[in-house]
Design an enzyme around this catalytic site. Structure first.
Site, mmCIF file in Angstrom:
data_model
loop_
_atom_site.group_PDB
_atom_site.id
_atom_site.type_symbol
_atom_site.label_atom_id
_atom_site.label_comp_id
_atom_site.label_asym_id
_atom_site.label_seq_id
_atom_site.Cartn_x
_atom_site.Cartn_y
_atom_site.Cartn_z
ATOM 1 C CG ASN A 110 -1.921 1.094 1.186
ATOM 2 O OD1 ASN A 110 -1.699 2.119 0.542
ATOM 3 N ND2 ASN A 110 -3.028 0.904 1.879
ATOM 4 C CG ASP A 111 2.804 2.677 -3.733
ATOM 5 O OD1 ASP A 111 3.782 2.104 -3.247
ATOM 6 O OD2 ASP A 111 2.531 2.672 -4.948
ATOM 7 C CB CYS A 112 -1.551 5.590 0.166
ATOM 8 S SG CYS A 112 -1.535 5.937 -1.589
#
Ligand code: GLC
Ligand code: GLC
Length: 811
Positions: free
Chosen positions: A482-484
């Site tokens: 999850n890049d975020c």
């Protein structure tokens, strides 16, 4: 509401209304030269790299959306129209767009004239072909004028948009009969040029945009088209284009065909020129010669269809459900090949400039196409591994042209290394080719640092164990899948990117998702070591895996589900205790895939919690409750409005993880329900809500907290394609390549009576029939291989060239 229909026989999606709720696109090209094309023929072409070698200009985020492309205009006695409706938007008497496998045909009819254009990129050729057929359907002779239009991009798509002080002075062309050459910057550091050709004499041409369109006009009504007369303009500086004009006379019932060709050429340094200032056209002429008649072009189209027939013949399903068959047999496999070619670089949502081939993305994509193109998959694995660092860490992406890693979208994502174990083991299971492990592969593209590919996998494995936090769980680094979820970022400045900004040190943010991922691929690593006789290493690695299982059970469980993470300060993320973001999908997916605490009912509990808190009408949302405020210690995830993207959107990429988890506890009905919810062919009837193409997956569907739940965004380039293909074929339909044969373990809805799969595997064909008259979800009562009952669920590898009948009775 529908905007078209599936034509399964021809493997096409047929669009009958040009005003789709978003441009519905297709990809042309399979190696080196690619094009994007919308249902109104918008889009662009490039050679290898959408940033550095873009042939024609495309303006993203435009008004109206999708403006610019390869356009044809017809001037029929003052009535102006385009076969693909745009850009002129004259109402057509008939319109049809057929998106097929690597080709698109666009057909329009107006006042008795029909124009059909077939667009495709021939195999092994650096060009896009546009085969135009004009037919007079009326009963009187007609004379019309046909104009083509390509607007050149000055190669570097980023520079093309932001360096106008230079670029508006550099444009250069050469004009030779029906071939218009674009040679901007060729005289300096470029050894490539492009050209646009038609196989007929032209009445006129234009190469200067302003002359063609008129400064205050739009694509819809270029001066030249309206007046019906080319200006034979020559671009100098300013914006070069290429446009032909052909006068066509058609008797009643008569058809005429033309071949337009957009080509790309590279010349050796000492072969660049024919004479001073005149480009060497030898290769261009050779390319033209290959395709300058309709017969040659039809032959190339035929070759393309055979190419696809072969690719799609490796796995095919015959079930009671057409919507499923068309996804498994055609569209899902097709989308996987597109993600192989594009990674996340160029779509109608990805602008082809910022994002190259992602380390984690490309490794995961591989599980969707390795059966189709194992040799190219092997090369891809080596390319990716070559960008890895010696300590196992990775650049987050590399540029396809140079194959070198860069940190333009950040680095230090601690899940990255593990995906290399997934791709490599998937490749070996498919092919049996263990020799890839012995291949010498550089680190950070430095040959002097080369070690065997196996050493790369080892580095990946130990990158996790060398970076554990206080709970013995993996440190998350910049973020995990999850890049975020940016737990070390603490960004206050709107001008910095969450992906690249300097992270704060001194914290100890840990990821339960990486922990689950490590157990799954750590076990695969151990198995691989055993298979290759590395017993000591296998025993050593197994200890680390066992420790991780313990750590998750002890520190990664929240009572009803798995925690998501520990933040910078060591506080729980994804816990009952949190106000928002109490539960996240990723750790439920990976920890159930790893079967953590299966024996204690943890998997079942976690999956029940997913159903209760994350499931909705359109799929499984990423987290719940959605974040309604910016949480500085969580980062980008809390910046999205509730229900979108990583903040409680249905991020389709991760739904299959839960689906696999469901199959592992044997709940075939639940697995299938989740699968169906996000599968595009089942969403065709709600296209007006769903918006993106009904034939491909989108990255994200707005979740239950959004204002329009069910609305999709970011179609095509998403790990969703590979993961859903992998899940349906291997976990639901249950046909899994393994080191020793084809493992059969279906987990399906009770109501399915039977289905058949034909699978080519290591040179032999397996015709598998599954009989579920017992009406169960899973479990094999009897398995027969060519008439003989076998005890195992793994069908042993059969002799290459043989056809084998596998009969499976569930019960
Ligand atoms: C995007 C990225 C992928 C990432 C995902 C979740 O799809 O391409 O790498 O894992 O978003 O943030
Ligand atoms: C944004 C997106 C995420 C994507 C990332 C790539 O954070 O939300 O999905 O992976 O950009 O840079």
């Amino acid at each position: 509401m529908k905007y078209g229909f599936f034509d399964d026989e021809r493997k096409e999606y047929v669009i009958t209304n040009p005003q789709t709720p978003f441009p519905w696109i297709n990809y042309l090209g399979n190696e080196d030269f690619f094009s994007l094309i919308s249902n109104t023929a918008g889009g662009y072409s490039f050679y290898k790299d959408a940033k550095f070698r873009r042939l024609n200009r495309y303006r993203y985020n435009n008004v109206p959306i999708d403006n610019g492309g390869r356009y044809f205009y017809i001037n029929d006695g003052g009535t102006i129209w385009s076969p693909g409706w745009k850009p002129v938007k004259t109402e057509l008497d008939k319109y049809e767009c057929r998106h097929g496998l690597s080709y698109t045909s666009v057909k329009g009819e107006k006042n008795g004239i029909e124009a059909e254009v077939v667009f495709f990129v021939p195999l092994n050729s650096w060009c896009e072909i546009q085969k135009m057929k004009l037919t007079n359907k009326g009963n009187k002779t007609k004379k019309v004028k046909l104009f083509s239009l390509i607007e050149w991009c000055l190669w570097n798509a980023e520079d093309d948009q932001n360096n106008l002080q230079r670029n508006l002075s550099t444009g250069e062309v050469e004009i030779h009969g029906s071939t218009l050459y674009h040679k901007t910057e060729y005289k300096e550091r470029r050894n490539h040029y492009a050209f646009y050709y038609v196989n007929a004499p032209v009445q006129g041409y234009d190469t200067d945009r302003e002359s063609f369109i008129g400064l205050y006009n739009e694509f819809s009504h270029p001066d030249v088209v309206v007046t019906g007369k080319s200006k034979n303009s020559e671009a100098h500086g300013w914006s070069p284009i290429a446009s032909h004009c052909i006068e066509v006379e058609l008797q009643a019932g008569e058809s005429k065909e033309y071949v337009f060709l957009l080509g790309y050429v590279e010349n050796e340094e000492d072969q660049k020129w024919e004479s001073k200032g005149v480009i060497n056209k030898t290769k261009a002429k050779a390319l033209i010669n290959k395709f300058d008649t309709t017969d040659k072009v039809n032959q190339a189209l035929h070759e393309l269809s055979i190419y696809w027939k072969n690719l799609l013949s490796i796995y095919s399903l015959d079930s009671e459900d057409k919507k499923l068959d068309r996804m498994v047999n055609i569209w899902n496999q097709y989308q996987c090949m597109v993600t192989f070619n594009m990674s996340r670089s160029a779509s109608f949502f990805e602008v082809g400039i910022g994002r190259g081939m992602g380390f984690r993305d490309s490794n995961q994509d591989l599980i969707g196409f390795v059966h189709q193109i194992p040799e190219r998959a092997r090369e891809r694995i080596i390319d990716i591994a070559s960008t890895q660092f010696e300590d196992g860490g990775a650049y987050h992406q590399y540029q396809p042209l140079t194959k070198r890693g860069n940190d333009a979208v950040g680095g230090n994502f601690n899940d990255d290394p593990l995906w290399l174990i997934l791709s490599t083991t998937a490749y070996i299971k498919e092919t049996g080719d263990f020799s890839i492990l012995e291949e010498m592969v550089p680190f950070d593209n430095d040959e002097s640092l080369a070690k065997t590919h196996f050493e790369h996998l080892k580095a990946s494995f130990y990158h996790v164990t060398n970076n554990l936090g206080p709970h013995q769980l993996p440190l998350i680094g910049r973020a995990d899948w999850n890049d975020c979820l940016n737990l070390n970022c603490f960004s206050k400045d709107p001008n910095e990117s969450f992906q690249t900004t300097e992270n704060q040190t001194g914290g100890s943010a840990e990821s339960v998702m990486i922990a689950g991922l490590f157990v799954v691929y750590g076990r695969d690593y151990v198995e691989l070591c055993r298979k290759t006789g590395k017993k000591n290493e296998a025993d050593e690695a197994q200890k680390h895996v066992d420790n991780m299982v313990k750590a998750i059970k002890k520190n990664g469980w929240d009572g009803e589900w798995y925690l998501r993470a520990y933040d910078f300060f060591g506080k729980k993320v994804g816990s009952q205790k949190n106000e928002e973001g109490k539960i996240f999908i990723e750790s439920q997916g990976w920890c159930t895939m790893a079967e953590i605490g299966m024996e204690d009912g943890m998997c079942e509990k976690a999956l029940n919690s997913v159903k209760e808190h994350l499931d909705c009408e359109y799929g499984i949302v990423l987290n719940n409750p959605a974040f309604t405020e910016y949480v500085i210690e969580y980062g980008e995830i809390s910046t999205y409005p509730a229900g979108y993207k990583e903040n409680a959107g249905i991020f389709c990429h991760n739904n299959p993880w839960v689906i696999i988890g469901e199959t592992l506890i044997g709940r075939g009905d639940q697995a299938w329900e989740y699968f169906r919810k996000i599968c595009p062919s089942y969403l065709e009837e709600i296209s007006d809500l769903h918006k993106t193409e009904p034939y491909v997956y989108a990255q994200m569907i707005a979740g239950k907290d959004a204002s329009r739940p069910g609305e999709a965004k970011n179609s095509w380039l998403s790990g969703t394609a590979a993961w859903n293909y992998y899940t349906i074929t291997q976990y639901i339909l249950g046909i899994k390549p393994s080191y020793d044969g084809l493992e059969i373990s279906p987990c399906i809805p009770k109501s399915w009576k039977s289905y058949r799969v034909s699978r080519k595997f290591r040179g032999a064909l397996y015709e598998i029939s599954i009989d579920n008259s017992a009406g169960v979800n899973c479990g094999i009562k009897e398995l027969k291989v060519n008439g003989e009952i076998i005890k195992s669920h793994i069908v042993p590898i059969q002799k290459a060239g043989t056809i084998n009948k596998i009969i499976v009775v569930l019960g």
